[in-house]
Design an enzyme around this catalytic site. Structure first.
Site, PDB file in Angstrom:
ATOM      1  N   SER A  78      71.559 -76.940  -2.371  1.00 38.58           N
ATOM      2  CA  SER A  78      71.041 -78.310  -2.440  1.00 38.58           C
ATOM      3  C   SER A  78      72.164 -79.317  -2.706  1.00 38.58           C
ATOM      4  CB  SER A  78      69.998 -78.402  -3.546  1.00 38.58           C
ATOM      5  OG  SER A  78      70.615 -78.113  -4.791  1.00 38.58           O
ATOM      6  N   THR A  79      71.900 -80.554  -2.379  1.00 34.00           N
ATOM      7  CA  THR A  79      72.884 -81.621  -2.623  1.00 34.00           C
ATOM      8  C   THR A  79      73.155 -81.770  -4.117  1.00 34.00           C
ATOM      9  OG1 THR A  79      72.325 -82.753  -0.585  1.00 34.00           O
ATOM     10  CG2 THR A  79      73.266 -84.117  -2.329  1.00 34.00           C
ATOM     11  N   GLY A 128      75.401 -79.073  -5.095  1.00 33.40           N
ATOM     12  CA  GLY A 128      76.693 -79.364  -4.447  1.00 33.40           C
ATOM     13  C   GLY A 128      77.539 -80.330  -5.271  1.00 33.40           C
ATOM     14  N   GLU A 149      77.714 -77.094   2.309  1.00 34.00           N
ATOM     15  CA  GLU A 149      76.621 -77.265   3.284  1.00 34.00           C
ATOM     16  C   GLU A 149      75.372 -77.548   2.454  1.00 34.00           C
ATOM     17  OE1 GLU A 149      77.042 -77.553   6.329  1.00 34.00           O
ATOM     18  OE2 GLU A 149      78.766 -76.366   6.951  1.00 34.00           O
ATOM     19  N   CYS A 166      67.219 -76.200   6.012  1.00 28.29           N
ATOM     20  CA  CYS A 166      68.004 -77.434   5.838  1.00 28.29           C
ATOM     21  C   CYS A 166      67.845 -78.360   7.036  1.00 28.29           C
ATOM     22  CB  CYS A 166      69.478 -77.089   5.612  1.00 28.29           C
ATOM     23  SG  CYS A 166      70.182 -76.045   6.905  1.00 28.29           S
ATOM     24  N   GLU A 194      63.500 -84.465   0.276  1.00 22.76           N
ATOM     25  CA  GLU A 194      63.481 -83.234   1.079  1.00 22.76           C
ATOM     26  C   GLU A 194      62.456 -82.275   0.472  1.00 22.76           C
ATOM     27  OE1 GLU A 194      66.829 -80.577   0.530  1.00 22.76           O
ATOM     28  OE2 GLU A 194      66.753 -79.946   2.609  1.00 22.76           O
TER      29      GLU A 194
HETATM   30  P1  NAD Z   1      70.420 -74.315  -4.885  1.00 22.43           P
HETATM   31  O1  NAD Z   1      71.414 -75.408  -4.814  1.00 22.43           O
HETATM   32  O2  NAD Z   1      69.417 -74.326  -5.973  1.00 22.43           O
HETATM   33  O3  NAD Z   1      71.150 -72.884  -5.007  1.00 22.43           O
HETATM   34  C1  NAD Z   1      72.126 -72.454  -4.074  1.00 22.43           C
HETATM   35  C2  NAD Z   1      73.032 -71.436  -4.745  1.00 22.43           C
HETATM   36  O4  NAD Z   1      73.788 -72.080  -5.777  1.00 22.43           O
HETATM   37  C3  NAD Z   1      72.301 -70.271  -5.420  1.00 22.43           C
HETATM   38  O5  NAD Z   1      73.036 -69.087  -5.186  1.00 22.43           O
HETATM   39  C4  NAD Z   1      72.343 -70.678  -6.898  1.00 22.43           C
HETATM   40  O6  NAD Z   1      72.271 -69.574  -7.785  1.00 22.43           O
HETATM   41  C5  NAD Z   1      73.702 -71.341  -6.993  1.00 22.43           C
HETATM   42  N1  NAD Z   1      73.871 -72.291  -8.103  1.00 22.43           N
HETATM   43  C6  NAD Z   1      72.910 -72.932  -8.807  1.00 22.43           C
HETATM   44  N2  NAD Z   1      73.473 -73.767  -9.713  1.00 22.43           N
HETATM   45  C7  NAD Z   1      74.810 -73.654  -9.568  1.00 22.43           C
HETATM   46  C8  NAD Z   1      75.930 -74.300 -10.170  1.00 22.43           C
HETATM   47  N3  NAD Z   1      75.782 -75.218 -11.120  1.00 22.43           N
HETATM   48  N4  NAD Z   1      77.168 -73.971  -9.735  1.00 22.43           N
HETATM   49  C9  NAD Z   1      77.338 -73.071  -8.739  1.00 22.43           C
HETATM   50  N5  NAD Z   1      76.319 -72.431  -8.127  1.00 22.43           N
HETATM   51  C10 NAD Z   1      75.072 -72.724  -8.528  1.00 22.43           C
HETATM   52  O7  NAD Z   1      69.741 -74.290  -3.442  1.00 22.43           O
HETATM   53  P2  NAD Z   1      68.507 -73.400  -2.947  1.00 22.43           P
HETATM   54  O8  NAD Z   1      67.266 -73.933  -3.597  1.00 22.43           O
HETATM   55  O9  NAD Z   1      68.851 -71.958  -3.066  1.00 22.43           O
HETATM   56  O10 NAD Z   1      68.483 -73.749  -1.373  1.00 22.43           O
HETATM   57  C11 NAD Z   1      67.795 -74.844  -0.835  1.00 22.43           C
HETATM   58  C12 NAD Z   1      68.726 -76.000  -0.535  1.00 22.43           C
HETATM   59  O11 NAD Z   1      69.802 -75.544   0.277  1.00 22.43           O
HETATM   60  C13 NAD Z   1      68.067 -77.104   0.256  1.00 22.43           C
HETATM   61  O12 NAD Z   1      68.465 -78.359  -0.250  1.00 22.43           O
HETATM   62  C14 NAD Z   1      68.606 -76.919   1.666  1.00 22.43           C
HETATM   63  O13 NAD Z   1      68.588 -78.071   2.469  1.00 22.43           O
HETATM   64  C15 NAD Z   1      69.983 -76.436   1.376  1.00 22.43           C
HETATM   65  N6  NAD Z   1      70.521 -75.711   2.526  1.00 22.43           N
HETATM   66  C16 NAD Z   1      71.535 -76.278   3.244  1.00 22.43           C
HETATM   67  C17 NAD Z   1      72.027 -75.631   4.366  1.00 22.43           C
HETATM   68  C18 NAD Z   1      73.150 -76.218   5.178  1.00 22.43           C
HETATM   69  O14 NAD Z   1      73.745 -75.487   5.959  1.00 22.43           O
HETATM   70  N7  NAD Z   1      73.454 -77.500   5.046  1.00 22.43           N
HETATM   71  C19 NAD Z   1      71.501 -74.399   4.748  1.00 22.43           C
HETATM   72  C20 NAD Z   1      70.474 -73.841   3.983  1.00 22.43           C
HETATM   73  C21 NAD Z   1      69.993 -74.510   2.869  1.00 22.43           C
END
Ligand code: NAD
Length: 476
Positions: A223-224, A227, A244, A278, A377
Site C-alpha cells: 500500500s501507499t 510505502g 509499487e 492494484c 482505494e
Molecule cells: P501492505 O502495505 O499492508 O503490506 C505489504 C507488505 O509490507 C507485507 O508483506 C507487509 O507485511 C509489509 N509491511 C507492513 N508494514 C511494513 C513496514 N512498516 N515496513 C516494511 N514492510 C511492512 O499491503 P497489502 O495490504 O499486503 O497489499 C495491498 C496493497 O498493495 C494495495 O494498496 C495495492 O494497491 C498494493 N499493490 C500494489 C501493486 C503494484 O504493483 N503497484 C501490486 C499489488 C498490490
C-alpha cells in the site's frame, strides 16, 4: 518436496523453523489450516550475513550461468505447478483460473527475465580515452510482497534480482506466506546456499528489513501508506528502493461503445481477483449518452454470469476477500455508501454470517466525486459508476487523485482514445484493453503509486549501480 505442509523458512540453504508460529487462514472458511515460523531479529541477521557471503560468489558468475540457474528454477516451479495452484487458492482465496494464471505466468516470467542482459555501454573509445558505463549488482535485496498476488509479485523481484547478480531475502505477507515459503524451498535446488532466502513473520520483520544496515535494496509492493514507511526507514542507510504502491485507476467509456459487447471486459477490468488488484478499474467514467445502457449491461452480466464462492469449487469466478482486516475495510466502504444514501445498481448488502469473508459484487450508481468510494482505494468488489459529458472535465476528474498507477479508455474512435489516453497521469494506459503485462514492458506508478519500475531492462537496471570507468590511454 511436499507442497501442502511442512512450511519452513529458507536460510543459507537450510530449512528453519521457530518455536513460536503464526496461523494461516483459508478465507473461504475463516479457519486456520496451517502455521508458519515467526522469524526473530537474530534470524534476520543470520540470513543477511549468509546472503552477503553468497553475494560474493553469485555476483561473480556469468550471465549465462545465472540464466541456466533461473531456467532450472522455472522447471522446478512448473513441475510443482499443480500443487502450487491448489495451495494458492487455499491461502489466497482466488479461483483456480487465477491461480493457474499466476503460477504459469511466473514460470514464463522467470524464463523471459533470464534472457535479459545489461551490456556495458561504451560511451567513448578513441586513441586517447575509453569510457564505459557498466551495471554492477547492488548487493543483498529485501523483497517484500503483498497478499493479492503472492507468487507472481515475488517472482517479479526474485528474477531480476538474481539475474543482475544480487542475492535475495523474501518476506511474504503474513496473510499469504505459504506459497512464497515453498517458492524459496524449491529455489534451494536451483541456486547455491544463501542466494535465495525467505523469512516469514509479521509487519515488524518488514520494519527490521527496511532499517537493516546490510541490506542494500528494498523491492517493495504494497500500500501507499506502508510505502511511505519503507521510504522513511530506507533513508537511514540510503538504500535503493523500488516502490509499487496503491492505485485508483480510472476507466473512461466513450459515447460510441456497444454497451452489451463491452460489459464483460469492463466487468473484469474492475473485478479480476475480486478487485483485490492494484490495477483494478476503481472508477468507471461512462459518457452520459450510454450511461444507463452500460450500467444495465453490467448489472445483467453480473446477474447472469458471475458466481462468487469458494475458489476451490470448479464454477467459482470470484473468491472471498483475502483476510479479516481487508474484510473490515471493505465493510466500512459499504457502510459509508449506505449512511450517505448512495444508490446501489446491484449488490450493496454483505451477508456477515457467510462461512467465508464473502462480499457481493456491487455497483454504486453515480455517487458524488468527493465520496470516499471515489477518492479512496476500496480493494474489494465495490465499484462507483460515474457520469461524464465533457472531455476536458472527465480527464481532469480522472487525474484528480494522489494515485497514478494505471488507466484505460474504451471506444471506437481511435483518435479520441489516443488523445484522451495521452493526457492521463498513469504509469500504464491501456486503450481498448486492460491488464496486459509483459516482462519486456516497464511497469510502475506515477505520483504516489510508486517509485521506479519493475519489468523490462529499466526494471532490471533497478537492481544495479551504474559504474563509469574512464581510462586515459595517452598517459603514463
Ligand atoms: P501492505 O502495505 O499492508 O503490506 C505489504 C507488505 O509490507 C507485507 O508483506 C507487509 O507485511 C509489509 N509491511 C507492513 N508494514 C511494513 C513496514 N512498516 N515496513 C516494511 N514492510 C511492512 O499491503 P497489502 O495490504 O499486503 O497489499 C495491498 C496493497 O498493495 C494495495 O494498496 C495495492 O494497491 C498494493 N499493490 C500494489 C501493486 C503494484 O504493483 N503497484 C501490486 C499489488 C498490490
Amino acid at each position: 518436496m511436499k507442497v501442502d505442509g511442512d512450511f519452513v523458512m529458507s536460510i543459507n540453504g537450510e530449512a528453519v523453523t521457530t518455536e513460536h508460529t503464526q496461523p494461516v487462514y483459508n478465507p473461504a472458511t475463516r479457519s486456520v489450516f496451517a502455521r508458519v515460523p515467526d522469524a526473530s531479529r537474530e534470524q534476520l541477521d543470520q540470513t543477511v550475513g549468509a546472503a552477503r557471503v553468497a553475494f560474493k560468489t553469485w555476483s561473480a558468475t556469468s550471465a549465462e550461468e545465472r540464466q541456466a540457474a533461473l531456467e532450472s528454477y522455472a522447471d522446478l516451479i512448473a513441475a510443482h505447478a499443480e500443487d502450487l495452484v491448489a495451495l494458492l487458492t487455499r491461502e489466497q482465496g482466488k479461483p483456480r483460473a487465477g491461480s493457474e494464471w499466476e503460477v504459469f505466468g511466473s514460470v514464463d516470467w522467470l524464463r523471459a527475465v533470464a534472457s535479459q542482459r545489461l551490456p556495458d555501454e561504451v560511451i567513448e573509445d578513441t586513441d586517447d580515452r575509453r569510457v564505459v558505463t557498466r551495471f554492477t549488482p547492488v548487493g543483498v535485496v529485501g523483497a517484500i510482497v503483498p497478499w493479492n498476488f503472492p507468487i507472481l509479485l515475488a517472482i517479479w523481484k526474485i528474477a531480476p534480482a538474481l539475474m543482475s547478480g544480487c542475492t535475495v531475502i523474501l518476506k511474504p505477507s503474513p496473510y499469504t506466506p505459504l506459497c512464497d515459503l515453498k517458492l524459496a524451498e524449491l529455489a534451494q535446488q536451483a541456486f547455491p546456499p544463501g542466494v535465495v532466502n525467505a523469512l516469514s513473520g509479521g509487519d515488524d520483520l518488514g520494519i527490521w528489513m527496511t532499517t537493516h544496515p546490510d541490506i542494500n535494496k528494498i523491492a517493495f509492493t504494497g500500500s501507499t501508506e506502508t510505502g511511505r514507511h519503507v521510504m522513511k526507514s530506507a533513508s537511514e542507510t540510503i538504500k535503493r528502493i523500488t516502490l509499487e504502491l496503491g492505485g485508483n485507476d480510472p476507466a473512461i467509456v466513450l459515447p460510441d461503445v456497444d454497451a452489451k459487447a463491452l460489459a464483460p471486459q469492463l466487468f473484469w477490468a474492475a473485478f479480476q481477483n475480486n478487485a483485490q488488484f492494484c490495477n483494478a478499474t476503481k472508477r468507471l467514467y461512462i459518457h452520459e449518452d450510454v450511461y444507463d445502457e452500460v450500467r444495465d449491461a453490467l448489472v445483467d452480466f453480473i446477474a447472469q454470469e458471475v458466481v462468487v464462492g469458494d475458489g476451490a469449487e470448479a464454477d467459482t469466478h470470484l473468491g472471498p476477500i483475502q483476510n479479516s482486516m481487508q474484510y473490515g475495510k471493505v465493510q466500512a466502504y459499504f457502510a459509508d455508501c449506505h449512511v450517505n444514501g448512495y444508490t446501489f445498481a446491484v449488490g450493496g448488502d454483505i451477508d456477515e454470517t457467510a462461512a467465508g469473508w464473502f462480499v457481493p459484487v456491487s455497483l454504486v450508481d453515480n455517487p458524488p466525486e468527493d465520496s470516499r468510494i471515489v477518492r479512496e482505494e476500496p480493494f474489494g468488489p465495490i465499484l462507483p459508476l460515474l457520469r461524464w459529458s465533457d472531455e476536458a472535465d472527465v480527464i481532469a476528474r480522472a487525474n484528480d487523485t494522489i494515485y497514478g498507477l494505471g488507466a484505460s479508455v474504451w471506444g471506437k474512435d481511435q483518435a479520441a482514445l489516443q488523445r484522451i489516453g495521452s493526457q492521463l497521469e498513469a504509469g500504464t494506459v491501456w486503450l481498448n484493453e486492460v491488464h496486459q503485462y509483459s516482462p519486456f514492458q516497464a511497469f510502475g506508478g506515477h505520483k504516489q503509486s510508486g517509485l521506479g519500475c519493475e519489468n523490462s531492462l529499466h526494471g532490471l537496471m533497478e537492481y544495479t549501480n551504474w559504474q563509469t570507468i574512464t581510462m586515459n590511454k595517452s598517459a603514463a
